[in-house]
Design a protein around this motif. Structure first.
Motif, mmCIF file in Angstrom:
data_model
loop_
_atom_site.group_PDB
_atom_site.id
_atom_site.type_symbol
_atom_site.label_atom_id
_atom_site.label_comp_id
_atom_site.label_asym_id
_atom_site.label_seq_id
_atom_site.Cartn_x
_atom_site.Cartn_y
_atom_site.Cartn_z
ATOM 1 N N PHE A 247 -9.916 -5.840 100.918
ATOM 2 C CA PHE A 247 -9.447 -7.172 100.532
ATOM 3 C C PHE A 247 -8.571 -7.707 101.646
ATOM 4 O O PHE A 247 -7.512 -7.166 101.926
ATOM 5 N N ARG A 248 -9.047 -8.764 102.309
ATOM 6 C CA ARG A 248 -8.349 -9.360 103.442
ATOM 7 C C ARG A 248 -8.213 -10.862 103.196
ATOM 8 O O ARG A 248 -9.045 -11.663 103.639
ATOM 9 N N PRO A 249 -7.161 -11.265 102.472
ATOM 10 C CA PRO A 249 -6.985 -12.695 102.169
ATOM 11 C C PRO A 249 -6.714 -13.494 103.434
ATOM 12 O O PRO A 249 -6.201 -12.974 104.429
ATOM 13 N N ASN A 250 -7.078 -14.749 103.394
ATOM 14 C CA ASN A 250 -6.853 -15.614 104.549
ATOM 15 C C ASN A 250 -6.420 -16.992 104.061
ATOM 16 O O ASN A 250 -6.185 -17.195 102.868
ATOM 17 N N GLY A 251 -6.345 -17.936 104.968
ATOM 18 C CA GLY A 251 -5.887 -19.275 104.610
ATOM 19 C C GLY A 251 -6.900 -20.103 103.862
ATOM 20 O O GLY A 251 -6.569 -21.201 103.376
ATOM 21 N N ARG A 252 -8.129 -19.612 103.736
ATOM 22 C CA ARG A 252 -9.192 -20.382 103.102
ATOM 23 C C ARG A 252 -9.576 -19.846 101.723
ATOM 24 O O ARG A 252 -10.038 -20.599 100.871
ATOM 25 N N ALA A 253 -9.435 -18.539 101.509
ATOM 26 C CA ALA A 253 -9.900 -17.953 100.255
ATOM 27 C C ALA A 253 -9.129 -16.681 99.942
ATOM 28 O O ALA A 253 -8.573 -16.025 100.840
ATOM 29 N N GLY A 254 -9.114 -16.332 98.641
ATOM 30 C CA GLY A 254 -8.431 -15.129 98.190
ATOM 31 C C GLY A 254 -9.285 -14.363 97.205
ATOM 32 O O GLY A 254 -10.481 -14.163 97.418
ATOM 33 N N SER A 271 -19.110 0.378 102.869
ATOM 34 C CA SER A 271 -19.596 1.745 102.855
ATOM 35 C C SER A 271 -18.407 2.703 102.904
ATOM 36 O O SER A 271 -17.324 2.360 103.397
ATOM 37 N N LEU A 272 -18.596 3.914 102.361
ATOM 38 C CA LEU A 272 -17.485 4.852 102.258
ATOM 39 C C LEU A 272 -16.822 5.087 103.618
ATOM 40 O O LEU A 272 -17.498 5.377 104.611
ATOM 41 N N GLY A 273 -15.501 4.951 103.642
ATOM 42 C CA GLY A 273 -14.732 5.162 104.858
ATOM 43 C C GLY A 273 -14.517 3.909 105.675
ATOM 44 O O GLY A 273 -13.683 3.898 106.585
ATOM 45 N N ASP A 274 -15.234 2.833 105.353
ATOM 46 C CA ASP A 274 -15.101 1.582 106.104
ATOM 47 C C ASP A 274 -14.168 0.593 105.422
ATOM 48 O O ASP A 274 -13.878 -0.466 105.980
ATOM 49 N N GLY A 275 -13.716 0.918 104.210
ATOM 50 C CA GLY A 275 -12.856 0.014 103.463
ATOM 51 C C GLY A 275 -11.414 0.493 103.419
ATOM 52 O O GLY A 275 -10.960 1.251 104.286
ATOM 53 N N GLN A 276 -10.704 0.083 102.378
ATOM 54 C CA GLN A 276 -9.269 0.333 102.285
ATOM 55 C C GLN A 276 -8.886 1.313 101.171
ATOM 56 O O GLN A 276 -7.700 1.610 101.008
ATOM 57 N N VAL A 277 -9.830 1.816 100.421
ATOM 58 C CA VAL A 277 -9.494 2.681 99.292
ATOM 59 C C VAL A 277 -8.937 4.011 99.790
ATOM 60 O O VAL A 277 -9.500 4.643 100.692
ATOM 61 N N ASP A 278 -7.840 4.449 99.192
ATOM 62 C CA ASP A 278 -7.194 5.712 99.539
ATOM 63 C C ASP A 278 -7.826 6.827 98.697
ATOM 64 O O ASP A 278 -7.309 7.218 97.648
ATOM 65 N N PHE A 279 -8.944 7.340 99.184
ATOM 66 C CA PHE A 279 -9.670 8.341 98.402
ATOM 67 C C PHE A 279 -8.975 9.692 98.384
ATOM 68 O O PHE A 279 -9.123 10.454 97.425
ATOM 69 N N HIS A 280 -8.213 10.028 99.416
ATOM 70 C CA HIS A 280 -7.465 11.282 99.378
ATOM 71 C C HIS A 280 -6.525 11.296 98.166
ATOM 72 O O HIS A 280 -6.459 12.284 97.425
ATOM 73 N N SER A 281 -5.821 10.193 97.952
ATOM 74 C CA SER A 281 -4.896 10.128 96.810
ATOM 75 C C SER A 281 -5.652 10.096 95.488
ATOM 76 O O SER A 281 -5.209 10.687 94.493
#
Length: 349
Positions: A247-254, A271-281
């Motif tokens: 999730f990367r909000p910007n000035g145009r959309a959220g 794809s797995l590993g390319d996003g922001q989810v903290d899978f270790h936790s």
């Protein structure tokens, strides 16, 4: 404590008319070649599975298990995501959902067909020796998720009362089969976060078979704390989709995305590993709370090719599964239980 089973893979996003994606046997061998040890089967795809036959024939289910086991895999769960969507659907979606059921059915007939499908899924899961099932809740109130225009008083109360009327008989069928119905909490569904799941639980009188398919990607896109979610609802988590998002909000959309295509939305699946989810936790939390089921890759990404995502997914999951300990790390410094000794230590004797 139990070690999470996996890695598994949900076959829905990969099934197709060309080999190796055109039969269950071919897909099982393909998945095994990538390092998966389980497959979650979509029940609406006749190339892979016949739900009615699975509900009516133990021999057919034994055959399905044999096909999967021939590739050294197990069936993790069955899925009725498309059918579950039709159990409770707002008329606004009637035309959009025509492809979710056999052609020629009107909306009422589609809903009745979907209920029968869920009942068959309960029996088929039992026949396959499964303990959990993946599905959606459907969406009566989703067109009104934002409170403007102002919702009429009682609209949401009536929504959840109707959801209960439709789902309790299905949940009872799952209870008779000894299988948990696991709702994937997902935007576009009336059950899409913890608050809506709690409301549903209250409406179905805390039915023991009303449980959760945990997918952190949908929580990232809603900006919901997925780790705190596990602290709150871990007792109801009985299925797990390992899917990444950013999730990367910007000035145009959220969060709402501006009606843009997936690749341009601030929130998008990766794809797995390319996003922001903290899978270790997440895997640590799942181990801590003794999650009893499978870790299943559901692959979705607007950039990467699915076959690359699948190939990367098995080792990604395997590396994060925690083999739970069978004893405390400081057992070497302890001793046997001695009630009298404990009283002496406390100055009580």
């Amino acid at each position: 404590m139990k070690t999470i089973k996996g890695p598994g893979i949900f076959l829905a996003q990969f099934a197709g008319d060309a080999a190796p994606f055109n039969t269950l046997g071919n897909m099982a061998r393909w998945a095994a070649s990538l390092g998966f040890v389980g497959v979650q089967i979509p029940t609406w795809d006749s190339r892979l599975f016949d739900l009615k036959q699975a509900a009516e024939s133990q021999a057919y289910c034994d055959e399905i298990r044999g096909v999967v086991r021939a590739a050294a895999l197990e069936v993790t769960e069955l899925s009725t995501h498309l059918q579950g969507q039709l159990v409770a659907s707002n008329p606004a979606y009637d035309a959009m959902l025509e492809g979710f059921a056999p052609s020629g059915l009107d909306p009422k007939s589609r809903q009745e067909w979907a209920v029968q499908q869920l009942r068959w899924a309960a029996t088929a899961s039992r026949n396959l020796g499964l303990t959990a099932h993946a599905t959606f809740s459907g969406a009566l109130a989703w067109p009104y998720f934002y409170p403007w225009p102002q919702r009429p008083v009682g609209l949401i109360d009536e929504t959840f009362a109707e959801l209960a009327r439709r789902w309790v008989p299905i949940l009872n069928a799952f209870d008779e089969a000894g299988v948990d119905a696991c709702f994937e909490l997902h935007p576009g569904e009336d059950l899409h976060d913890g608050a809506t799941f709690e409301r549903f639980l209250a409406a179905v009188d805390n039915h023991p078979r009303a449980n959760i398919l945990f997918d952190p990607s949908h929580m990232v896109l809603q900006q919901l704390d997925y780790l705190a979610f596990l602290d709150l609802y871990h007792e109801r988590v009985r299925a797990f989709h390992v899917k990444d998002a950013e999730f990367r909000p910007n000035g145009r959309a959220g969060v709402y995305g501006g009606y843009q295509d997936w690749i341009d939305r601030p929130g998008r699946f990766r794809s797995l590993g390319d996003g922001q989810v903290d899978f270790h936790s997440i895997f640590s939390k799942m181990a801590q709370y003794d999650y009893p089921g499978w870790a299943v890759l559901e692959w979705e990404c607007c950039i990467k090719h699915p076959e690359q995502g699948a190939a990367e997914g098995a080792p990604f999951i395997r590396e994060r599964i925690i083999r739970v300990t069978e004893k405390a790390f400081d057992d070497f410094a302890g001793g046997a239980t001695d009630a009298e000794r404990n009283r002496r230590i406390l100055g009580l004797s």
